[in-house]
Write a protein that holds these residues in place. Sequence first.
Motif, PDB file in Angstrom:
ATOM      1  N   ALA A  37      -6.102  -4.968  -6.962  1.00 62.53           N
ATOM      2  CA  ALA A  37      -5.305  -3.759  -7.186  1.00 62.53           C
ATOM      3  C   ALA A  37      -3.809  -4.044  -7.046  1.00 62.53           C
ATOM      4  CB  ALA A  37      -5.727  -2.668  -6.213  1.00 62.53           C
ATOM      5  N   PRO A  38      -3.219  -4.734  -8.018  1.00 62.25           N
ATOM      6  CA  PRO A  38      -1.804  -5.073  -7.896  1.00 62.25           C
ATOM      7  C   PRO A  38      -0.867  -3.889  -8.131  1.00 62.25           C
ATOM      8  CG  PRO A  38      -2.631  -5.801 -10.006  1.00 62.25           C
ATOM      9  CD  PRO A  38      -3.806  -5.253  -9.240  1.00 62.25           C
ATOM     10  N   GLN A  39      -1.328  -2.866  -8.837  1.00 61.76           N
ATOM     11  CA  GLN A  39      -0.481  -1.729  -9.150  1.00 61.76           C
ATOM     12  C   GLN A  39      -1.068  -0.456  -8.560  1.00 61.76           C
ATOM     13  OE1 GLN A  39       0.851  -1.506 -13.200  1.00 61.76           O
ATOM     14  NE2 GLN A  39       0.122  -3.588 -13.584  1.00 61.76           N
ATOM     15  N   GLU A  40      -0.189   0.523  -8.304  1.00 68.53           N
ATOM     16  CA  GLU A  40      -0.626   1.776  -7.700  1.00 68.53           C
ATOM     17  C   GLU A  40      -1.715   2.454  -8.513  1.00 68.53           C
ATOM     18  OE1 GLU A  40       1.160   5.952  -5.987  1.00 68.53           O
ATOM     19  OE2 GLU A  40       2.513   4.276  -6.336  1.00 68.53           O
ATOM     20  N   ARG A  43      -5.403   1.682  -7.370  1.00 67.48           N
ATOM     21  CA  ARG A  43      -5.825   1.880  -5.982  1.00 67.48           C
ATOM     22  C   ARG A  43      -6.775   3.068  -5.885  1.00 67.48           C
ATOM     23  NH1 ARG A  43       0.368   0.927  -4.270  1.00 67.48           N
ATOM     24  NH2 ARG A  43       0.383  -1.280  -4.786  1.00 67.48           N
ATOM     25  N   PHE A  44      -7.611   3.045  -4.864  1.00 68.41           N
ATOM     26  CA  PHE A  44      -8.634   4.073  -4.682  1.00 68.41           C
ATOM     27  C   PHE A  44      -8.206   5.018  -3.578  1.00 68.41           C
ATOM     28  CE2 PHE A  44     -10.503   0.610  -6.811  1.00 68.41           C
ATOM     29  CZ  PHE A  44     -11.550   1.104  -7.564  1.00 68.41           C
ATOM     30  N   SER A  45      -8.190   6.345  -3.873  1.00 70.87           N
ATOM     31  CA  SER A  45      -7.676   7.317  -2.914  1.00 70.87           C
ATOM     32  C   SER A  45      -8.555   8.552  -2.830  1.00 70.87           C
ATOM     33  CB  SER A  45      -6.262   7.769  -3.327  1.00 70.87           C
ATOM     34  OG  SER A  45      -5.384   6.689  -3.405  1.00 70.87           O
ATOM     35  N   ALA A  46      -8.410   9.261  -1.705  1.00 74.16           N
ATOM     36  CA  ALA A  46      -9.037  10.566  -1.506  1.00 74.16           C
ATOM     37  C   ALA A  46      -8.113  11.384  -0.627  1.00 74.16           C
ATOM     38  CB  ALA A  46     -10.404  10.420  -0.855  1.00 74.16           C
ATOM     39  N   HIS A  66     -11.673   7.951  -5.148  1.00 73.47           N
ATOM     40  CA  HIS A  66     -11.583   8.145  -6.591  1.00 73.47           C
ATOM     41  C   HIS A  66     -11.136   6.869  -7.300  1.00 73.47           C
ATOM     42  CE1 HIS A  66     -12.235  12.330  -5.850  1.00 73.47           C
ATOM     43  NE2 HIS A  66     -11.213  12.362  -5.027  1.00 73.47           N
ATOM     44  N   PRO A  67     -11.913   6.430  -8.277  1.00 72.65           N
ATOM     45  CA  PRO A  67     -11.508   5.243  -9.027  1.00 72.65           C
ATOM     46  C   PRO A  67     -10.282   5.562  -9.872  1.00 72.65           C
ATOM     47  CG  PRO A  67     -13.477   6.196 -10.003  1.00 72.65           C
ATOM     48  CD  PRO A  67     -13.184   6.973  -8.745  1.00 72.65           C
ATOM     49  N   PRO A  68      -9.382   4.612  -9.978  1.00 73.74           N
ATOM     50  CA  PRO A  68      -8.157   4.840 -10.721  1.00 73.74           C
ATOM     51  C   PRO A  68      -8.358   4.860 -12.230  1.00 73.74           C
ATOM     52  CG  PRO A  68      -8.252   2.601  -9.949  1.00 73.74           C
ATOM     53  CD  PRO A  68      -9.439   3.306  -9.377  1.00 73.74           C
ATOM     54  N   LEU A  74     -14.451  -0.143  -6.827  1.00 71.59           N
ATOM     55  CA  LEU A  74     -13.854  -0.747  -5.644  1.00 71.59           C
ATOM     56  C   LEU A  74     -14.671  -1.976  -5.257  1.00 71.59           C
ATOM     57  CD1 LEU A  74     -11.760  -0.481  -3.302  1.00 71.59           C
ATOM     58  CD2 LEU A  74     -13.507   0.826  -2.083  1.00 71.59           C
ATOM     59  N   ASP A  75     -14.018  -3.112  -5.141  1.00 69.56           N
ATOM     60  CA  ASP A  75     -14.702  -4.334  -4.729  1.00 69.56           C
ATOM     61  C   ASP A  75     -14.750  -4.344  -3.205  1.00 69.56           C
ATOM     62  OD1 ASP A  75     -15.702  -6.818  -4.179  1.00 69.56           O
ATOM     63  OD2 ASP A  75     -14.183  -7.921  -5.315  1.00 69.56           O
ATOM     64  N   ARG A  76     -15.852  -3.886  -2.654  1.00 66.59           N
ATOM     65  CA  ARG A  76     -15.973  -3.755  -1.194  1.00 66.59           C
ATOM     66  C   ARG A  76     -15.962  -5.089  -0.464  1.00 66.59           C
ATOM     67  NH1 ARG A  76     -20.465   0.946  -0.136  1.00 66.59           N
ATOM     68  NH2 ARG A  76     -19.738   2.401  -1.741  1.00 66.59           N
TER      69      ARG A  76
END
Length: 103
Positions: A37-40, A43-46, A66-68, A74-76
Amino acid sequence: FDEPTPDWRGHETWCIDLVNPGDQPLRVTLRAEDVAAPQESERFSADVTLAPRTRERVRLPLRELHPPAPGRALDRATIRRAFVFHWGSAPGQRLYVGKTWLE
């Protein structure tokens, strides 16, 4: 949190104790970044809204980050950072972050 436990595989929930000591609701964002995730925009957010004068144990199912972009998961296995923050101006408002863990 820089350099959290990088391998979140085998876990389904991100838990975190948050306190909003203020008199107004406070909207906060929980974000996880994997190494890809090099760019905003990747990124994964909630978002979570904390009621005034409360301590809350937030239990966020990882599937709800939430997937971008469609098709991006998301690679856990490669989590590099986790964040808790609020957007915008909140003069005088405070946020206390307690324990955080994975279940």
